[in-house]
Design an enzyme around this catalytic site. Structure first.
Site, PDB file in Angstrom:
ATOM      1  CB  SER A 257      -0.964   0.012   1.194  1.00 36.87           C
ATOM      2  OG  SER A 257      -0.255   0.046   2.415  1.00 36.87           O
ATOM      3  CE  LYS A 302      -2.788   1.672   5.130  1.00 39.47           C
ATOM      4  NZ  LYS A 302      -2.238   1.233   3.841  1.00 39.47           N
TER       5      LYS A 302
END
EC number: 3.4.21.53
Length: 364
Positions: A257, A302
């Site tokens: 990611s 996140k």
């Protein structure tokens, strides 16, 4: 004993029993929480995250932070009290254990898979950034892995360059499977390869490989459910040669990611000026060699982690936009990106102050 006292005592004992049960009864859940966030333009543990040698680089400022998610380990067994607390806590997320560790995957297997994905994301980040800069990158198809006890074991090896299959040139990893599955199980397939050692020697000496080999392998039926198909037991991938050295140093991080943020960091260091204009920009997203940005897991964790560190803007994969926008931390602007080109355009708008048309995420 008065009835009221007896009732209170019984209720207290029942509460104690329930609490004890909640502590000792395991439940099939795992927990995700915001993890560390690291500026790809800066240092981590005293070392530059990005180190480029053999090419002119330029000063940078501001932040282009990659973000992470902490997860409980595969062998950790959450109890009922912890699960309830996690469900109630705003910054954590409780999910079924199989979501993070499908098919009984062990901690070791998960760590290995994450390490491989992280390594591949670094390579794709380099390719995507250099392509955006029109810097040529040499690429070829290789044997990525060989399945144990498969027909290819001992015949093909990780790192072998696949030039052709049955005389048909191979240009993409997907070509290998397509050509092999033209056969029926039990038929022979012929690979033309450059052995891994010869390829490594050629790269070191900056020359073309001097020899190829033909390897004949008898296919077998796949173990997959559904229609029978021929396999040899390899996974094909892509390797690259870069015109200068790009090292990404970041330990204890896994998964794919961070690809987008690595690519942007590389681009920023190789171009004059500052992509961020001194701003604190964070983000996430996988990236492929063509610069396409893909979705990731744990987007809500996140954004929380990025905002807690001071991020003002968050580069968000298009397919994650709805989930991220459903619970955006106050003060954080979510910018929708589908490619590295989109991200660069948005950063250019931020630098110029022209933010009216920024492609922001919405919950719908």
């Amino acid at each position: 004993m008065p009835r009221r006292t007896a009732t209170m005592l019984a209720s207290t004992l029942m509460l104690i029993v329930l609490l004890c049960a909640g502590v000792f009864i395991p439940v099939p859940y795992a927990e995700m929480s915001p993890g560390p966030t690291v500026n790809t333009l800066g240092d981590h543990d005293g070392e530059p995250v990005l180190r480029i040698d053999g090419r002119k680089t330029y000063p940078t400022d501001g932040h282009l932070n990659m973000t992470t998610v902490r997860v409980t380990s595969a062998d950790y067994r959450m109890n009922l009290v912890e699960a309830v607390y996690g469900w109630l806590a705003h910054d954590n997320k409780v999910v079924p254990h199989d979501t993070l560790y499908p098919d009984g995957k062990t901690e070791e297997q998960s760590t290995q898979e994450n390490a491989e994905e992280f390594s591949q994301s670094q390579e794709s980040a380099k390719v995507a950034a250099l392509k955006e800069l029109d810097v040529p990158v040499k690429s070829w198809v290789i044997v990525s892995t060989v399945v144990k006890d498969s027909p290819a074991e001992g015949r093909l090896h990780a790192g072998d360059v696949i030039k052709s299959v049955d005389g048909s040139a191979v240009r993409e990893p997907a070509d290998v499977a397509e050509l092999v599955t033209r056969h029926k199980p039990g038929e022979d397939v012929v690979f033309t390869i450059v052995p891994a050692k010869e390829q490594a020697a050629a790269e070191k000496e900056n020359r073309a490989p001097k020899r190829t080999e033909k390897v004949t392998i008898t296919t077998r039926a796949s173990d997959d459910a559904g229609d029978e198909r021929a396999v040899v037991g390899i996974a094909a991938g892509t390797d690259h040669t870069f015109p200068f050295t790009i090292d990404i140093e970041l330990a204890d991080v896994g998964g794919p990611s961070a690809g987008l943020m690595f690519a942007l960091g590389i681009y920023d260091k190789l171009t004059p000026g500052s992509l961020t204009g001194g701003r604190f920009v964070a983000g996430t997203g996988t990236i492929d060699d063509a610069g396409k940005v893909g979705p990731i897991g744990g987007i809500e964790m996140k954004t929380v982690g990025a905002r807690a560190k001071g991020a003002e803007y968050f580069l968000t994969p298009a397919d994650n936009c709805a989930a991220a926008a459903a619970d955006t931390p106050e003060g954080l602007t979510l910018i929708k990106v589908d490619t590295i080109h989109d991200a660069l355009g948005a950063l250019e708008d931020l630098d110029s102050g022209d933010t009216a048309d920024l492609p922001t995420c919405t919950a719908s």
